[in-house]
Design a protein around this motif. Structure first.
Motif, short mmCIF file in Angstrom:
data_model
loop_
_atom_site.label_atom_id
_atom_site.label_comp_id
_atom_site.label_asym_id
_atom_site.label_seq_id
_atom_site.Cartn_x
_atom_site.Cartn_y
_atom_site.Cartn_z
N ASN A 317 -88.19 59.06 66.08
CA ASN A 317 -89.59 58.67 65.94
C ASN A 317 -89.92 57.71 67.08
OD1 ASN A 317 -90.09 60.10 63.57
ND2 ASN A 317 -89.38 58.41 62.27
N ALA A 333 -93.41 63.31 74.74
CA ALA A 333 -93.64 63.92 73.41
C ALA A 333 -92.75 65.13 73.13
CB ALA A 333 -95.11 64.30 73.27
N LYS A 337 -89.28 63.46 67.88
CA LYS A 337 -89.47 64.07 66.56
C LYS A 337 -90.93 63.89 66.14
CE LYS A 337 -87.82 63.59 61.77
NZ LYS A 337 -86.94 62.77 60.89
N GLU A 338 -91.44 62.66 66.28
CA GLU A 338 -92.85 62.37 66.02
C GLU A 338 -93.29 61.23 66.94
OE1 GLU A 338 -96.05 61.07 62.53
OE2 GLU A 338 -93.97 61.49 61.96
N ARG A 340 -96.18 58.31 67.67
CA ARG A 340 -97.30 57.51 67.20
C ARG A 340 -97.65 56.47 68.26
NH1 ARG A 340 -96.83 56.60 60.62
NH2 ARG A 340 -96.38 58.78 60.11
N GLU A 362 -99.16 67.25 68.77
CA GLU A 362 -99.50 66.55 67.54
C GLU A 362 -98.97 65.12 67.63
OE1 GLU A 362 -98.52 68.41 63.88
OE2 GLU A 362 -99.25 70.38 64.53
N ALA A 363 -99.86 64.16 67.45
CA ALA A 363 -99.47 62.74 67.52
C ALA A 363 -100.46 61.94 66.69
CB ALA A 363 -99.46 62.26 68.97
N TRP A 377 -96.53 50.91 59.02
CA TRP A 377 -95.87 52.22 58.93
C TRP A 377 -94.52 52.11 58.21
CZ3 TRP A 377 -97.17 53.28 64.75
CH2 TRP A 377 -98.48 53.78 64.84
N TRP A 382 -92.17 55.06 57.23
CA TRP A 382 -91.97 55.64 58.56
C TRP A 382 -91.46 54.55 59.50
CZ3 TRP A 382 -93.45 55.27 63.69
CH2 TRP A 382 -93.24 56.40 64.50
#
Length: 460
Positions: A317, A333, A337-338, A340, A362-363, A377, A382
């Motif tokens: 992350n 990106a 994995k993700e 933010r 996607e973010a 978060w 998260w």
């Protein structure tokens, strides 16, 4: 019992010999006389000079060169005709190889001064330079003035308010020079008034030109003291005739008595509202006031260095703090994995969301500070594994340092434009369980004293 203060044993106007040991953070030579620090503008490491003290304080003295006893083999003749007047560049008199070496040493000095970290025990790489260290800036911002009835445009001389006319700046992309010179001539021909700072009168303040290196688009922004544009249609006709490749003409109104360039109101006079530029595979749309790195060639190298330091495997992350329009986050990106990101400027987050959507990435983007969002978060379940920070010259807020220590990401990638604040922040993060693993200086602004760095810190 109070000890008496050590008084500087140098008097203003005094001449003395000096050996230059290192380069200072502003590109000046640094030597020691009677154990006191002396800064000498224009002197290079390894040189022996006779200098004259021009300013003396209880901590240090500044001096000017009177004569050379021994010159550095890296000394060269500055190719710019207004180099000594302008103040925009500080190192044109130093060979490019010498610049890269001394910039690494400037980073070293900051860590020696503010930390006890042994840089021999980490991966401290040589400065990443440019193949062609000229004509690299994609944005020109020239103040407009009058000299003997003639319209001039340039920069203010160092430590003064004298405007130096710059017909061709050799660190600017040649197209930005062409646009600025042509606009100056059109303003002269149409007798459009030029702003006088002292009288707070006149129309045109600043000519801002931006070029898309990879798209070939040009954006011309005129910062004016008044909204009413005299002879506007004639002006636009002449721009269209003499500069047919300009894709965007913008007026920005700044009627305030201020040193800030841009005001709050922006009007599209002709063409597109935004300029298009590419970094790697990514396309960005830039309004006249939007921040974007000034050296796109080196920006790719800087972001590659940050991505390498992050060491992503697809399982992490990632947080991009101070994300701006999302450039660094988008760059990494594909290995996250993700992703933010956050920024305190609402318009930047809006642009970042558009940029991510345009590239099918996607973010999560939020307005606010990292010190607010990271704990929030975490409470939601998260947790960040890698945090990338790219703060202003002032460095990280102490509240963000505390938050990073408390939320314990595995790695922090710190992109810095100021070696001093980087070293201070690394020292503070070290107290909270982080260890400096690598340092990579990057030369974003050849011929100037500035140096960027990418530092990797890992949790012990």
């Amino acid at each position: 019992m109070n000890q008496p203060k050590t008084e500087l044993k140098i008097n203003k106007g005094q001449r003395f010999p000096l050996t230059i040991k290192r380069m200072g953070i502003d590109g000046e030579g640094v030597g020691f006389f009677k154990r006191q620090v002396v800064f000498v503008q224009g002197a290079l490491p390894g040189e022996e000079v006779v200098c004259e003290a021009v300013k003396v304080s209880h901590k240090f003295a500044t001096a000017k060169i009177v004569k050379y006893r021994k010159k550095s083999p890296d000394r060269t003749t500055a190719p710019c005709p207004v180099y000594d007047e302008c103040g925009g560049c500080q190192l044109q008199h130093l060979s490019y190889e010498g610049q890269l070496r001394e910039k690494k040493d400037v980073v070293r000095q900051a860590f020696e001064r503010y930390t006890k970290i042994d840089l021999e025990k980490i991966d401290f790489h040589n400065t990443i330079g440019m193949d062609e260290p000229w004509h690299y800036r994609n944005k020109s911002q020239m103040q407009v003035g009058l000299a003997k009835g003639k319209v001039i445009a340039g920069l203010y001389s160092s430590n003064s308010h004298k405007l130096v006319d710059i017909p061709e700046c050799i660190v600017q992309h040649s197209q930005t020079n062409k646009v600025t010179q042509t606009v100056k001539q059109i303003v002269q021909d149409l007798k459009i008034s030029v702003y006088n700072e002292r009288k707070h009168k006149g129309f045109l303040r600043t000519i801002v030109t931006r070029v898309g290196f990879k798209t070939g688009e040009w954006q011309l922004a005129l910062v004016t003291a008044e909204k009413e544009f005299p002879r506007k249609e004639l002006f636009l006709e002449e721009v269209n005739r003499r500069l047919p490749d300009v894709t965007s003409v913008i007026q920005n109104v700044n009627s305030e008595k201020t040193s800030l360039v841009f005001g709050d109101e922006t009007i599209v006079l002709s063409g597109k509202e935004k300029l298009e530029e590419k970094l790697g595979e990514f396309t960005f749309h830039l309004s006249a006031r939007a921040f974007f790195q000034l050296n796109p060639i080196q920006t790719e190298k800087l972001y590659d260095a940050a991505k390498k330091a992050a060491g992503l495997t697809g399982e992490e992350n990632v947080v991009d703090a101070y994300c701006g329009v999302g450039t660094i986050g988008l760059w990494v990106a594909d290995k996250a994995k993700e992703l933010r990101s956050m920024d305190v400027i609402e318009e930047s987050i809006a642009d970042a969301k558009k940029n991510a959507a345009n590239h099918n990435i996607e973010a999560v983007y939020e307005v606010g500070k990292a010190e607010t969002w990271l704990p929030k978060w975490e409470k939601q379940g998260w947790k960040a594994d890698v945090v990338i920070v790219d703060p202003p010259r002032s460095g990280l807020d102490s509240s963000l340092i505390d938050t990073l220590i408390r939320t314990t990401p595995k790695r922090i990638v710190y992109v810095s434009c100021n070696p001093s604040t980087l070293a201070k922040n690394v020292k503070d993060l070290s107290k909270g369980g982080y260890k400096l693993k690598s340092l990579q200086p990057v030369d974003m602004f050849p011929q100037t004293a500035q140096v960027e760095s990418v530092a990797l810190l890992e949790r012990n």
